[in-house]
Write a protein that holds these residues in place. Structure first.
Motif, PDB file in Angstrom:
ATOM      1  N   TRP A  60     -30.862  22.115   5.504  1.00  9.74           N
ATOM      2  CA  TRP A  60     -31.644  22.319   6.715  1.00  9.74           C
ATOM      3  C   TRP A  60     -32.303  23.695   6.816  1.00  9.74           C
ATOM      4  O   TRP A  60     -32.896  24.027   7.833  1.00  9.74           O
ATOM      5  CB  TRP A  60     -30.792  22.076   7.961  1.00  9.74           C
ATOM      6  N   SER A  63     -33.859  29.791   9.943  1.00  6.45           N
ATOM      7  CA  SER A  63     -35.004  30.192  10.758  1.00  6.45           C
ATOM      8  C   SER A  63     -35.236  31.686  10.668  1.00  6.45           C
ATOM      9  O   SER A  63     -34.388  32.446  10.192  1.00  6.45           O
ATOM     10  CB  SER A  63     -34.751  29.799  12.215  1.00  6.45           C
ATOM     11  N   GLY A 205     -27.591  30.799  20.090  1.00  2.44           N
ATOM     12  CA  GLY A 205     -27.526  29.695  21.048  1.00  2.44           C
ATOM     13  C   GLY A 205     -28.350  29.958  22.294  1.00  2.44           C
ATOM     14  O   GLY A 205     -29.049  29.075  22.806  1.00  2.44           O
ATOM     15  N   THR A 208     -32.282  29.913  21.339  1.00  2.00           N
ATOM     16  CA  THR A 208     -32.826  28.587  21.028  1.00  2.00           C
ATOM     17  C   THR A 208     -32.480  27.549  22.082  1.00  2.00           C
ATOM     18  O   THR A 208     -33.149  26.515  22.183  1.00  2.00           O
ATOM     19  CB  THR A 208     -32.285  28.099  19.673  1.00  2.00           C
ATOM     20  N   GLY A 209     -31.425  27.811  22.834  1.00  2.00           N
ATOM     21  CA  GLY A 209     -30.984  26.849  23.832  1.00  2.00           C
ATOM     22  C   GLY A 209     -30.342  25.619  23.235  1.00  2.00           C
ATOM     23  O   GLY A 209     -30.256  24.579  23.910  1.00  2.00           O
ATOM     24  N   THR A 210     -29.885  25.711  21.988  1.00  2.00           N
ATOM     25  CA  THR A 210     -29.283  24.550  21.331  1.00  2.00           C
ATOM     26  C   THR A 210     -27.998  24.942  20.611  1.00  2.00           C
ATOM     27  O   THR A 210     -27.815  26.091  20.205  1.00  2.00           O
ATOM     28  CB  THR A 210     -30.251  23.946  20.285  1.00  2.00           C
ATOM     29  N   TRP A 211     -27.112  23.942  20.430  1.00  2.00           N
ATOM     30  CA  TRP A 211     -25.910  24.164  19.634  1.00  2.00           C
ATOM     31  C   TRP A 211     -26.261  24.354  18.162  1.00  2.00           C
ATOM     32  O   TRP A 211     -25.589  25.099  17.444  1.00  2.00           O
ATOM     33  CB  TRP A 211     -24.943  22.993  19.784  1.00  2.00           C
ATOM     34  N   ALA A 212     -27.343  23.691  17.724  1.00  2.00           N
ATOM     35  CA  ALA A 212     -27.768  23.846  16.328  1.00  2.00           C
ATOM     36  C   ALA A 212     -28.183  25.289  16.048  1.00  2.00           C
ATOM     37  O   ALA A 212     -27.879  25.853  14.988  1.00  2.00           O
ATOM     38  CB  ALA A 212     -28.921  22.899  16.018  1.00  2.00           C
ATOM     39  N   GLY A 213     -28.880  25.905  17.011  1.00  3.34           N
ATOM     40  CA  GLY A 213     -29.278  27.295  16.854  1.00  3.34           C
ATOM     41  C   GLY A 213     -28.077  28.223  16.818  1.00  3.34           C
ATOM     42  O   GLY A 213     -28.059  29.202  16.057  1.00  3.34           O
ATOM     43  N   TRP A 215     -24.999  27.360  15.797  1.00  2.00           N
ATOM     44  CA  TRP A 215     -24.298  27.133  14.537  1.00  2.00           C
ATOM     45  C   TRP A 215     -25.022  27.806  13.375  1.00  2.00           C
ATOM     46  O   TRP A 215     -24.401  28.426  12.512  1.00  2.00           O
ATOM     47  CB  TRP A 215     -24.155  25.643  14.265  1.00  2.00           C
ATOM     48  N   SER A 216     -26.360  27.698  13.357  1.00  4.03           N
ATOM     49  CA  SER A 216     -27.143  28.289  12.281  1.00  4.03           C
ATOM     50  C   SER A 216     -26.967  29.806  12.260  1.00  4.03           C
ATOM     51  O   SER A 216     -26.766  30.410  11.205  1.00  4.03           O
ATOM     52  CB  SER A 216     -28.618  27.932  12.445  1.00  4.03           C
TER      53      SER A 216
END
Length: 330
Positions: A60, A63, A205, A208-213, A215-216
């Motif tokens: 994936w 960023s 987090g 990005t406002g996301t859990w994926a952000g 974690w990355s």
């Protein structure tokens, strides 16, 4: 029958007692089980993350936020070690105002290489016994043969961290033990380590406002960044006592070298030969073209009035320490 040949005195094999040659009070208490477990967690887990980099990128990618956080946290914590732990606390290359002193202790702690007092004690002991019995991480401790040197480089790079006995901080860092704030910083080492690991995830987090952000950022700016930082700084112990050039004369059996490929990633620490020749000097990269980021940061602190009495290179002293090239007779 004649006795077998002895190993050359410059690089003696490891004695039966790993603490041979040390003063009686040089070694302190044994590490606790909690300290050993914590060590394994903070060494092994980031290393596994580094090993997972290629499949992670393939899956994936990463960023620009991850890159920015990783670079920012890398150099902030690296400079905490190089400028703070090393040049300031260990060698007294400059004096610093109280807020900077404490900030450097915290930043160094976030590099997750141990509490400041213990780190300083280990490093001062390293200089006291460089590349001979008593040095906690000399790659020459087992001898000069290929197998012995390979074993020694592993010990110098990583293995020495798992020795059960500590360097006695009362002997090697009594000045730091007199500072209650530094002692408290050391007691909070696990807290600073956790901040170093998880703060990038929090920032990722939130941005990005996301859990994926989150974690990355945790993976790249947390685990991978710590693993890279560890192996770069540990390479000063291993690679920079075996590979590279030695333009300056260092004392005794010391074999510290300059290894230019690590100059940027180590913020100037890989100009290790000059450092061992002149340990209190605030700049390690003193020759033309030798980039030393840590020295430039100290220069900035001095200009801002946060640091003073900086021990910059002295041309006369450096000239006296330059190695005279070998010449052949006519």
């Amino acid at each position: 029958m004649s006795a077998p040949a002895r190993t050359r005195p410059m690089a003696p094999p490891r004695p039966a007692d790993p603490h041979a040659g040390l003063p009686a009070n040089a070694i302190g208490r044994r590490k606790s089980v909690l300290e050993i477990v914590t060590l394994y967690v903070f060494v092994v887990v980031p290393f596994l993350a580094l090993a997972a980099v290629v499949p992670a990128v393939w899956g994936w990618g990463l960023s620009w936020l991850d890159v920015g956080l990783a670079v920012g946290f890398y150099f902030a914590t690296l400079l905490g070690v190089t400028v703070g732990y090393h040049r300031y606390f260990t060698h007294g290359s400059f004096k610093a105002k109280r807020p900077l002193r404490l900030a450097l202790a915290v930043a160094g702690s976030m590099a997750i290489q141990g509490p400041v007092v213990q780190w300083v004690a280990d490093h001062r002991r390293h200089h006291a016994f460089s590349d001979r019995e008593g040095d906690p991480h000399s790659p020459w401790r087992y001898g000069t043969g290929a197998g012995a040197l390979l074993k020694g480089m592993f010990h110098a790079h990583l293995g020495w961290l798992f020795e059960r006995r500590k360097t006695n901080a009362e002997r090697y860092a009594p000045d730091l033990l007199k500072d209650p704030a530094l002692v408290m910083t050391g007691r909070l080492f696990v807290v600073w380590a956790a901040v170093s690991v998880f703060l990038p995830a929090l920032i990722g987090g939130v941005v990005t406002g996301t859990w994926a952000g989150a974690w990355s950022a945790f993976f790249w700016a947390g685990l991978v960044r710590i693993a890279l930082l560890h192996h770069v700084t540990w390479s000063i112990n291993s690679v920079c006592h075996v590979v590279g050039d030695r333009p300056f004369v260092s004392p005794g059996r010391d074999r510290a070298t300059n290894f230019w490929p690590l100059a940027i990633l180590s913020a100037g620490e890989s100009w290790h030969n000059l450092h061992h020749a002149d340990p209190t000097c605030a700049r390690h990269g003193v020759l033309r073209g030798q980039i030393d980021i840590s020295a430039r940061v100290i220069w900035a602190f001095e200009k801002l009035g946060w640091a003073w009495n900086v021990k910059w290179p002295d041309p006369v002293r450096l000239a006296a320490k330059r190695r005279v090239p070998a010449t052949t007779g006519s």
